[in-house]
Design an enzyme around this catalytic site. Structure first.
Site, PDB file in Angstrom:
ATOM      1  N   ASP A 230      41.029  39.720  37.526  1.00 21.65           N
ATOM      2  CA  ASP A 230      40.640  41.066  37.358  1.00 21.65           C
ATOM      3  C   ASP A 230      40.377  41.400  35.853  1.00 21.65           C
ATOM      4  O   ASP A 230      41.150  40.992  35.019  1.00 21.65           O
ATOM      5  CB  ASP A 230      41.829  42.210  37.600  1.00 21.65           C
ATOM      6  CG  ASP A 230      41.294  43.407  38.112  1.00 21.65           C
ATOM      7  OD1 ASP A 230      40.219  43.983  37.452  1.00 21.65           O
ATOM      8  OD2 ASP A 230      41.807  44.318  38.838  1.00 21.65           O
TER       9      ASP A 230
ATOM     10  N   HIS B 105      31.420  42.872  44.873  1.00 20.58           N
ATOM     11  CA  HIS B 105      31.690  43.840  44.182  1.00 20.58           C
ATOM     12  C   HIS B 105      31.328  43.499  42.661  1.00 20.58           C
ATOM     13  O   HIS B 105      30.827  44.347  41.781  1.00 20.58           O
ATOM     14  CB  HIS B 105      33.411  43.882  44.076  1.00 20.58           C
ATOM     15  CG  HIS B 105      34.033  44.820  43.343  1.00 20.58           C
ATOM     16  ND1 HIS B 105      33.971  46.212  43.514  1.00 20.58           N
ATOM     17  CD2 HIS B 105      34.582  44.686  42.069  1.00 20.58           C
ATOM     18  CE1 HIS B 105      34.554  46.757  42.503  1.00 20.58           C
ATOM     19  NE2 HIS B 105      35.091  45.922  41.739  1.00 20.58           N
TER      20      HIS B 105
END
Lengths: 432, 432
Positions: free
Chosen positions: A246, A340
């Site tokens: 992330d 995404h």
């Protein structure tokens, strides 16, 4: 137990010696623990303003050894920007929002920000709170503690400062995946606390709550965490509770346009927001039971990156540019159109970029065994209209990740620039 | 960011190489992160039994650097005792209780303990879970992960093993300060997870929850924390959220009677509990708003020790014996008759002693701003009738600390001895 001693000079460490340039995570000036500081104070009769006298710890022993490395790390309170934005994310975080109490206005808010700034400066230096210290952080070093203050839209109504309200604080648009709990959203005032020690963080939380006194009341409060320093050989990479790498494409301070994207210019508007930033805060619950039913290949197609190392599905390593045009044998894009990572890529959003600095959260399980866990998403930008909002609008229209997350709370806060020496955070607004 | 590299030999690290003596917090055998392990597997075609194949991480990069010290620390799964009892308390903890599902009995429980033991052994070695690893701990080392399993009283009814139920599992007596939430108390099965990295701990929690499958359901779950390694120069001292030095008089493994106090003897009863221990778990809420209204002197009189350094009010340092007979100028005891430290002193309780190994907890704030925070009290003893129960009975009759705490949940669990190689935890009970 790691016990990496960092003996340093034991020069006097009074509040007036605490000034320093903004050096994120600089080692504590003298490598001294609170106990050592207090011990010194006791031996010499020195006290830190009201602190030593109020706390009364004049009997600390002389057997203290130098702080180990994690505790000794120190972020600076004074500087161009507030701490807690560019500093490395800490292992433990608290978010807390306050509303001004009935009857409290601009004057009480100014006094509160002054108290908070004094406390934040002391605590970030590893010293006790100015009044009635709880002792929870005794023995510990600063542990990279940062404390950051922001103002919500409602603050300006409550204080009669509507004319000073930034246009950027317009309410965020509604998004189709929002399931917002209003009681855990927004707020007049917002405080972000981060530290690499959970007791140091909690100590700060309680000290700031006490400072609020009768002037402000807790509206909501959330706890989060990140990887501990040293837990991984990849200090730049973090993972979230879905197991994904992330933050790969986060802007870096070394980027030429970093300041411009993250911070309001020194000559920006309104003037009191010079060198400040806007924080969007979203409690994003992850529907982990559903997510974990997907195969690895399905998860990777949702994200557009490999789970193992975060590399784009088009190949390379974590930092390789995505090849959005690459197609597979069947002619379809290797990185799916609704992946995404494709949707959030800055060059797909008119250059919109924000600095993501989240904490994961886990507040136990629901009665049916579902984990109440996910991301305390916090992003920083010079202008939400060119950061969070356009990206979230696009995600709202077709992000493959949407079925696996739920936005449960939201806030948008104006975070002024850092306080100069002798100044408190927000002073240019409240005394402008 | 601490980045203390500990380069070590990169010998092959297959599950069969994982056996080792019980050495709490031994460095991971080869200093390798999960990513390195997986990278090696990818390069050589080796997989860890089903793990590599199931997870499918065969594309990890070769750029991994050696683990830093915190992540590399490893506790051993196999041994005389289960891990998580004598090991140093970790920065992050999860407690979780399960009830067997309707229809599940001894057979399903045995299969579950076998799955759990396999998973615990792998995770404590820094490897992925055997099936469908979530990836949350990828990149991280073992980070001193420990996983500990226990059985509650109701387990023996559910599995038809009443004859094997230890007498020590008789329900705890009611105490006057109890305000127990039955939904967050007791349980057929109890698992304690601790790690110095919050993602490693959460990864283990989810993996074990998945292993439960249809055999058991979550009854309650709680999260806790302790000081981070390196945050303080006093690694032996911990503080609780009241700011008190906590655990000063804990028995130490070097004490001649340590084993006898904490663990069931090898020839003890019932036989399946040989080298096991009994855990009493209490969620003790601290009424911090009330506590913090006391002056420092009042707080110290409640405890009987100085807040600054934990020394008895009768003088000396933290480790000095209390002088319970010492009187002040007014003729009253320097350590008040109802001081917490006086009442809990082992020689005031017929030698009762237990190993306290708690976590602090903080689950946010109540609507009125009161923190829901305190201690996940966990104590270990060979016999609760000679450990927790007599001490708590005495506290119940006149502990000065009582007005500032509230016991909100309770559990008592039989924790069998450690599993030998090739054995699973509880096998001697479930297949005895």
């Amino acid at each position: 137990m790691t016990d990496q001693s960092t003996p340093e000079a034991t020069s006097p460490n009074s509040p007036s010696a605490v000034s320093a340039p903004t050096t994120p995570d600089a080692p504590a000036r003298a490598g001294l623990s609170r106990r050592q500081l207090l011990g010194t104070a006791g031996a010499t009769g020195l006290v830190f303003g009201a602190a030593g006298a109020a706390v009364g710890y004049t009997t600390a022993p002389a057997d203290a050894t130098p702080l180990t490395s994690l505790g000794a790390k120190r972020a600076m309170f004074h500087g161009k920007h507030q701490p807690g934005i560019v500093d490395p994310p800490q292992a433990r975080g608290h978010l807390i929002a306050f509303d001004l109490a009935p009857g409290a206005g601009r004057k009480e808010a100014a006094a509160l920000l002054r108290r908070w700034s004094t406390t934040a400066e002391r605590l970030m230096a590893g010293e006790p709170a100015p009044h009635d210290d709880t002792g929870i952080a005794l023995d510990a070093g600063p542990s990279s503690l940062t404390i950051t203050f922001g103002f919500g839209r409602s603050f300006f109504d409550r204080t009669g400062l509507q004319k000073q309200r930034p246009g950027a604080l317009e309410p965020l648009p509604d998004f189709s995946s929002d399931r917002l709990d209003k009681a855990r959203s927004d707020g007049d005032l917002w405080v972000q606390i981060g530290a690499n020690d959970a007791l140091v963080a909690f100590h700060a939380l309680r000290a700031l709550q006490k400072d609020a006194g009768g002037a402000a009341r807790v509206r909501w409060q959330m706890n989060g965490f990140n990887r501990s320093p040293g837990a991984t050989a990849h200090p730049m990479t973090t993972r979230n509770l879905m197991g994904q790498v992330d933050g790969t494409r986060n802007p870096k301070p070394s980027d030429p346009d970093f300041e411009q994207r993250v911070f309001v210019p020194a000559d920006g508007e309104p003037a009191w927001m010079a060198n400040g930033s806007y924080a969007v805060v979203r409690r994003i619950r992850m529907l982990l039971d559903e997510w974990e039913k997907l195969s690895l290949a399905q998860q990777e197609n949702v994200i557009g990156r490999r789970k193992s190392d975060g590399a784009p599905l088009s190949g390379g390593t974590e930092t390789t540019e995505m090849d959005l045009e690459k197609t597979g044998k069947d002619g379809s894009y290797v990185i799916p159109v609704n992946a995404h990572a494709r949707i959030t890529r800055p060059d797909q959003n008119g250059g919109a970029a924000m600095l993501r600095r989240p904490f994961s959260y886990h507040d136990g399980f629901d009665a049916d065994g579902t984990p109440d866990a996910g991301l305390l998403f916090i992003c920083w930008q010079a202008d939400p209209l060119r950061g969070f909002i356009p990206v979230q609008r696009k995600l709202d229209r077709g992000d493959a990740l949407s079925p696996y997350i739920r936005h449960e709370a939201s806030g948008l806060f104006a975070v002024p620039g850092g306080a100069a020496k002798g100044e408190y955070v927000g002073q240019r607004l409240l005394e402008g």
